[in-house]
Design a protein around this motif. Structure first.
Motif, short mmCIF file in Angstrom:
data_model
loop_
_atom_site.label_atom_id
_atom_site.label_comp_id
_atom_site.label_asym_id
_atom_site.label_seq_id
_atom_site.Cartn_x
_atom_site.Cartn_y
_atom_site.Cartn_z
N TRP A 51 0.83 -1.20 0.00
CA TRP A 51 0.00 0.00 0.00
C TRP A 51 0.87 1.25 0.00
O TRP A 51 0.60 2.21 -0.71
CB TRP A 51 -0.92 -0.02 1.22
CG TRP A 51 -1.92 1.10 1.25
CD1 TRP A 51 -3.16 1.12 0.70
CD2 TRP A 51 -1.74 2.38 1.89
NE1 TRP A 51 -3.77 2.33 0.94
CE2 TRP A 51 -2.92 3.12 1.67
CE3 TRP A 51 -0.70 2.96 2.61
CZ2 TRP A 51 -3.09 4.41 2.15
CZ3 TRP A 51 -0.86 4.25 3.09
CH2 TRP A 51 -2.05 4.96 2.86
N VAL A 52 1.93 1.23 0.83
CA VAL A 52 2.84 2.38 0.90
C VAL A 52 3.63 2.52 -0.40
O VAL A 52 3.73 3.61 -0.98
CB VAL A 52 3.80 2.23 2.09
CG1 VAL A 52 4.83 3.37 2.09
CG2 VAL A 52 3.02 2.21 3.40
N LEU A 53 4.20 1.41 -0.89
CA LEU A 53 5.01 1.46 -2.11
C LEU A 53 4.21 1.92 -3.31
O LEU A 53 4.72 2.65 -4.18
CB LEU A 53 5.63 0.08 -2.37
CG LEU A 53 6.74 -0.36 -1.41
CD1 LEU A 53 7.12 -1.81 -1.67
CD2 LEU A 53 7.96 0.55 -1.55
N ASP A 54 2.95 1.51 -3.38
CA ASP A 54 2.13 1.90 -4.52
C ASP A 54 1.93 3.41 -4.59
O ASP A 54 1.61 3.95 -5.65
CB ASP A 54 0.76 1.21 -4.44
CG ASP A 54 0.82 -0.24 -4.87
OD1 ASP A 54 1.86 -0.65 -5.43
OD2 ASP A 54 -0.17 -0.97 -4.64
N ARG A 55 2.13 4.09 -3.49
CA ARG A 55 1.94 5.53 -3.46
C ARG A 55 3.22 6.32 -3.70
O ARG A 55 3.15 7.54 -3.92
CB ARG A 55 1.29 5.94 -2.13
CG ARG A 55 -0.22 5.69 -2.15
CD ARG A 55 -0.80 5.33 -0.82
NE ARG A 55 -2.23 5.07 -1.01
CZ ARG A 55 -2.72 3.91 -1.49
NH1 ARG A 55 -1.89 2.94 -1.85
NH2 ARG A 55 -4.03 3.73 -1.63
N VAL A 56 4.36 5.64 -3.67
CA VAL A 56 5.62 6.36 -3.86
C VAL A 56 6.37 5.91 -5.12
O VAL A 56 7.19 6.68 -5.65
CB VAL A 56 6.54 6.21 -2.63
CG1 VAL A 56 5.88 6.81 -1.40
CG2 VAL A 56 6.91 4.77 -2.37
N LEU A 57 6.10 4.71 -5.60
CA LEU A 57 6.80 4.23 -6.79
C LEU A 57 6.17 4.81 -8.06
O LEU A 57 5.01 5.23 -8.05
CB LEU A 57 6.73 2.70 -6.85
CG LEU A 57 7.56 1.96 -5.78
CD1 LEU A 57 7.24 0.47 -5.80
CD2 LEU A 57 9.06 2.19 -5.99
N PRO A 58 6.94 4.87 -9.16
CA PRO A 58 6.39 5.42 -10.41
C PRO A 58 5.15 4.67 -10.87
O PRO A 58 5.06 3.44 -10.74
CB PRO A 58 7.54 5.23 -11.41
CG PRO A 58 8.77 5.10 -10.58
CD PRO A 58 8.34 4.45 -9.31
N LYS A 59 4.20 5.41 -11.42
CA LYS A 59 2.96 4.81 -11.91
C LYS A 59 3.11 4.43 -13.38
O LYS A 59 3.87 5.05 -14.13
CB LYS A 59 1.81 5.82 -11.77
CG LYS A 59 1.57 6.31 -10.35
CD LYS A 59 1.10 5.19 -9.45
CE LYS A 59 0.65 5.72 -8.09
NZ LYS A 59 1.76 6.27 -7.29
N PRO A 60 2.37 3.40 -13.83
CA PRO A 60 2.38 3.07 -15.26
C PRO A 60 1.95 4.29 -16.08
O PRO A 60 1.02 5.00 -15.72
CB PRO A 60 1.35 1.95 -15.36
CG PRO A 60 1.28 1.36 -14.00
CD PRO A 60 1.52 2.49 -13.05
N GLY A 61 2.67 4.51 -17.18
CA GLY A 61 2.34 5.65 -18.03
C GLY A 61 3.05 6.93 -17.65
O GLY A 61 3.00 7.91 -18.39
N ALA A 62 3.70 6.94 -16.47
CA ALA A 62 4.45 8.12 -16.05
C ALA A 62 5.91 7.94 -16.43
O ALA A 62 6.38 6.83 -16.67
CB ALA A 62 4.31 8.32 -14.54
N GLY A 63 6.64 9.04 -16.46
CA GLY A 63 8.04 8.95 -16.81
C GLY A 63 8.79 10.20 -16.42
O GLY A 63 8.21 11.20 -16.00
N PRO A 64 10.11 10.17 -16.56
CA PRO A 64 10.95 11.29 -16.12
C PRO A 64 10.88 12.47 -17.07
O PRO A 64 10.37 12.38 -18.19
CB PRO A 64 12.35 10.68 -16.11
CG PRO A 64 12.30 9.61 -17.15
CD PRO A 64 10.91 9.06 -17.08
N SER A 65 11.44 13.58 -16.64
CA SER A 65 11.46 14.80 -17.45
C SER A 65 12.35 14.63 -18.67
O SER A 65 13.18 13.72 -18.75
CB SER A 65 11.99 15.96 -16.60
OG SER A 65 13.37 15.76 -16.31
N GLU A 66 12.20 15.57 -19.60
CA GLU A 66 13.02 15.54 -20.82
C GLU A 66 14.49 15.65 -20.46
O GLU A 66 15.35 14.97 -21.07
CB GLU A 66 12.58 16.67 -21.75
CG GLU A 66 13.23 16.62 -23.14
CD GLU A 66 14.63 17.23 -23.15
OE1 GLU A 66 15.44 16.80 -24.01
OE2 GLU A 66 14.91 18.09 -22.31
#
Length: 411
Positions: A308-323
């Motif tokens: 539950w905790v990790l799901d709120r801090v780890l990257p979400k599917p479809g998200a990614g880093p800045s350019e």
């Protein structure tokens, strides 16, 4: 290649983060006249993606969804090649494999999922072999540097007449963010192996992607996560190395390549992957910390409270880093081998760009272009393949042309 279909390449999942990056790469680097389309669930979102791509105003958009088998069949029959970034593939990928295998359509994805790969092989290898389709999993940072690194080593060693590959280790170093898709694939794997004993056995089997597990050599334990002294890999390596997150997938892909080539790399070919943490006196501490962190991540995803905790801090599917992060990232994969004659070699694959995003878009894009445009010079193979066995040296040439360093030297 005779052009009998409307399109050469379709990017399925083009509205996702890596899908957009792949479409942008193709828009900028595909040769003039390459017929490219975008596919996904929402026509409106696909049109918005297309509007942001240079020179793509006339690219067709195709509506297709993982829960609509007929739409996937239509997609496969519209193009020579489908590249898909829609994962986790165990949840959303198998029906597209079916559609491409039946249609004789080449397919490339970013899967780092061993259980999905095994299902794909069991259900559709023979179908694809009969239709002439190349189904190519793991066409990103999972597992092109590993697969092509060993491929070019094998070619050089064979040319030098130095026997076959024996103890071989990839040492990875990288700078970049972890993909939300990778994390989601890990969640799916953890959930599956917790509830399915057979799946757990397959995931742990070092030859789990082999076409014939019974024919594989018995080389003893081949662990995926271990601390290894640099000097045990090569005399000029110092310090301690750490477990590498992607080893459990990459090693099995490379071993499948060996088996599909009738064990050309060698019957005593032992392969592992580790990660560099530097050569300072603190490297044992750093390596142990990485090992503990990876173990803690997997354990944390296994238990509901920590998940539950990790799901709120780890990257979400479809998200990614800045350019900026994508641009300043990089990776180096050094593959060290000792041959059966005692000769030592090292292959290097190195590229600029976040390995899981910018560099992966290049690898997937060039894989797609090779399958679509270089069909007549690719290895004579069909079925569920690997990057090395499906595309081989042509992909090496393409990636070099895209700025990758791919070299082999004797040490």
């Amino acid at each position: 290649m005779t052009r009998t279909r409307d399109l050469d390449v379709v990017v399925y999942g083009a509205t996702g983060f890596v899908g957009r990056l792949t479409a942008e790469y193709l828009a900028r680097h595909a040769p003039a006249g390459t017929r490219i389309g975008l596919a996904g669930r929402s026509r409106e979102r696909l049109v918005r993606v297309r509007e942001g791509l240079p020179g793509a105003a006339d690219w067709p958009v195709l509506v297709a969804s993982a829960d609509d088998a007929d739409s996937l069949t239509a997609l496969a029959n519209a193009t020579h090649v489908v590249v898909t970034t829609v994962g986790p593939y165990a949840k959303y990928g198998i029906d597209l494999v079916r559609a491409c295998a039946e249609a004789g359509t080449d397919y490339a994805d970013l899967s780092g999922e061993v259980l999905f790969g095994r299902e794909s092989i069991d259900r559709f290898h023979d179908v694809a072999a009969a239709s002439g389709a190349r189904i190519v999993h793991a066409c990103g940072y999972d597992s092109i540097p590993s697969d092509l690194g060993v491929h070019v080593l094998h070619e050089r060693v064979a040319a030098d007449g130095e026997g076959t590959l024996a103890d071989t280790t990839l040492v990875a170093s990288l700078r970049g963010g972890i993909s939300g898709g990778t994390i989601d694939s890990m969640r799916t794997l953890v959930d599956t192996v917790k509830s399915d004993r057979r799946a757990r056995s397959v995931a742990l089997q070092p030859y789990s992607l082999s076409p014939d597990v019974a024919a594989e050599p018995d080389l003893g334990r081949q662990p995926d996560a271990e601390l290894v002294k640099g000097s045990d890999i090569s005399p000029d390596l110092k310090g301690m190395t750490a477990p590498f997150l992607m080893a459990s997938t990459n090693t099995r892909v490379v071993r499948r390549s060996n088996a599909l080539r009738n064990w050309a790399y060698g019957r005593t070919f032992r392969y592992r992957e580790v990660m560099s943490v530097g050569s300072s006196p603190l490297s044992p501490v750093l390596a142990a910390g990485v090992a503990a962190g990876l173990g803690g991540l997997i354990a944390g995803l296994s238990f509901p409270p920590t998940r539950w905790v990790l799901d709120r801090v780890l990257p979400k599917p479809g998200a990614g880093p800045s350019e900026k992060t994508r641009r300043t990232g990089h990776f180096t994969s050094d593959v060290h081998t000792t041959t059966t004659t005692g000769a030592r070699y090292v292959a290097r694959i190195r590229a600029q760009g976040d390995p899981g995003y910018a560099a992966t878009a290049v690898m997937l894009g060039e894989s797609a272009l090779a399958l679509a445009l270089d069909h007549d010079v690719l290895p004579d193979a069909a079925g569920v393949l690997t990057p090395a066995t499906a595309i081989g040296y042509r992909l090496v040439e393409r990636l070099r042309g895209a700025g990758f360093e791919i070299t082999v030297r004797r040490t």
